[in-house]
Design an enzyme around this catalytic site. Structure first.
Site, short mmCIF file in Angstrom:
data_model
loop_
_atom_site.label_atom_id
_atom_site.label_comp_id
_atom_site.label_asym_id
_atom_site.label_seq_id
_atom_site.Cartn_x
_atom_site.Cartn_y
_atom_site.Cartn_z
N HIS A 1 4.63 6.23 11.73
CA HIS A 1 4.24 6.06 10.33
C HIS A 1 3.43 7.31 9.96
O HIS A 1 2.21 7.26 9.81
CB HIS A 1 3.39 4.79 10.20
CG HIS A 1 3.15 4.33 8.80
ND1 HIS A 1 3.37 5.13 7.70
CD2 HIS A 1 2.68 3.15 8.31
CE1 HIS A 1 3.06 4.45 6.60
NE2 HIS A 1 2.64 3.25 6.95
N ARG B 1 11.18 3.59 4.00
CA ARG B 1 10.67 2.70 5.06
C ARG B 1 11.83 1.83 5.52
O ARG B 1 12.61 1.34 4.68
CB ARG B 1 9.54 1.83 4.54
CG ARG B 1 9.19 0.70 5.50
CD ARG B 1 7.94 0.00 5.12
NE ARG B 1 6.77 0.85 5.32
CZ ARG B 1 5.52 0.39 5.30
NH1 ARG B 1 5.29 -0.88 5.10
NH2 ARG B 1 4.51 1.20 5.49
N LYS C 1 25.30 -5.37 0.76
CA LYS C 1 26.77 -5.29 0.68
C LYS C 1 27.33 -4.53 1.88
O LYS C 1 28.53 -4.31 1.98
CB LYS C 1 27.18 -4.55 -0.60
CG LYS C 1 26.74 -5.22 -1.88
CD LYS C 1 27.27 -4.40 -3.06
CE LYS C 1 26.65 -4.86 -4.36
NZ LYS C 1 26.89 -3.89 -5.44
N ARG D 1 0.80 -1.22 0.00
CA ARG D 1 0.00 0.00 0.00
C ARG D 1 0.83 1.27 0.00
O ARG D 1 0.67 2.13 -0.84
CB ARG D 1 -0.83 0.03 1.29
CG ARG D 1 -2.22 0.46 1.19
CD ARG D 1 -2.91 -0.12 2.39
NE ARG D 1 -2.21 -1.33 2.81
CZ ARG D 1 -2.45 -2.53 2.28
NH1 ARG D 1 -3.35 -2.69 1.38
NH2 ARG D 1 -1.77 -3.57 2.68
N THR D 2 1.69 1.39 0.99
CA THR D 2 2.36 2.67 1.18
C THR D 2 3.24 2.99 -0.03
O THR D 2 3.20 4.10 -0.56
CB THR D 2 3.19 2.64 2.47
OG1 THR D 2 2.31 2.31 3.54
CG2 THR D 2 3.83 3.97 2.74
#
Ligand code: NCD
Length: 303
Positions: free
Chosen positions: A129, A101, A80, A51-52
């Site tokens: 959030h 995120r 890495k 969704r986000t």
């Protein structure tokens, strides 16, 4: 340069302007369709999201901009050993704005200190959030017509749910908002949140049974149990179906109570509830796109 790292990074007046802009975008999308021509949004997602991330992408495309990024830490140079600080310095050369995120609390804040472009926190661990909160606030404001004078029940995983923590943080700035926390003992709202409410003299109560408080609620914010933040699967299995909102329970609620959910839903809302006009979680998704469009325009100083 401005970032959005916590819901409180915007004053309530600034939020009002943002929501007005989102409302105008909803009514006149064509007016905004080219405002981000030539601009690039980077979506740096170190943790799963549907969704986000897609909401940000849809928002940027809706403004005429373009998008690049990664949706999985495993496909980025993080494998890495690259630090978030180095990644954001590089991203700053490729894009005009970044949504990040990360599973680690505070990672987008660290990125913001090294970035030369605006950084938007798209969820950091169990912490915050903010763009989900903007989505929730716009949904409430649009459908209830106000952001004050209501009782909100927050139900489910109040311990790990970052959308809950963010939303409470934002709602304490509005008048006469009462909180009812509905969770099993193991998933109670963190102490620091309760301490904040006590300090601010904001009324709240904690209960275990949802049925008990249904008639009192103007808003019910359901959440899923956050499996990925559990230390063992056994506890998750025991708690995952603790709450299931169904037709029967909806009958206990007010006629104008709204049910919100940040999604994804697992089992906590039975699909039969989707038909109820008080269930607004899919409308909420649409508001999420408008508010992210408004946010991108605001942070890029294009309005
Ligand atoms: C939420 C999240 O990522 O915290 N999802 C979302 O962004 N809408 C809620 C969740 O995952 O439960």
């Amino acid at each position: 340069m401005r970032h959005l790292l916590r819901p409180l990074d915007f004053t309530t007046d600034e939020l009002e302007r943002l929501f007005d802009l989102a409302g105008d975008i909803e009514k006149n999308p064509s007016k905004y369709a080219h405002m981000c021509n030539g601009k690039i949004l980077a979506t740096c997602f170190y943790e799963p999201s549907t969704r986000t991330r897609l909401s940000f992408e849809s928002a940027m495309y809706g403004l005429g901009g373009q998008v690049l990024g990664f949706s999985d830490a495993g496909s980025s140079s993080a494998t890495k050993g690259e630090s978030v600080s180095d990644t954001i310095r590089m991203i700053s050369c490729y894009a005009d704005i970044c949504a990040m995120r990360h599973p680690k609390e505070g990672a987008p804040m660290v990125a913001a200190t090294k970035a030369s472009i605006p950084v938007i926190n798209a969820g950091d661990g169990g912490h915050q959030h903010p763009t989900q909160t903007l989505t929730d606030l716009l949904t409430i404001r649009s459908l209830k017509g106000r952001l004050n004078n209501f009782t909100i029940g927050l139900c489910g995983d109040l311990k790990f749910g970052r959308t809950v923590h963010s939303l409470i943080n934002a709602l304490v700035r509005y008048d006469n908002v009462k909180f009812i926390f509905i969770s099993p003992e193991e998933l109670k709202i963190p102490e620091y949140v309760k301490e904040m409410l006590i300090e601010m003299d904001i009324p709240f109560k904690e209960v275990i049974r949802l049925e008990e408080v249904m008639p009192e609620l103007d808003l019910l914010y359901m959440t899923r149990v956050q499996r990925e933040r559990f230390f063992n699967e056994e506890d998750y299995v025991r708690l995952k179906d603790f709450y299931i909102l169904n037709k029967e329970k909806m009958e206990l609620a007010r006629k104008d109570m709204l049910v919100l959910h940040p999604l994804p839903r697992v089992n906590e809302i039975s699909v039969e509830v989707d038909e109820d006009e008080r269930a607004v979680y899919f409308k909420q998704v649409q508001y999420g796109v408008y508010v992210r469009m408004a946010l991108i325009l605001t942070l890029l100083e294009l309005v």
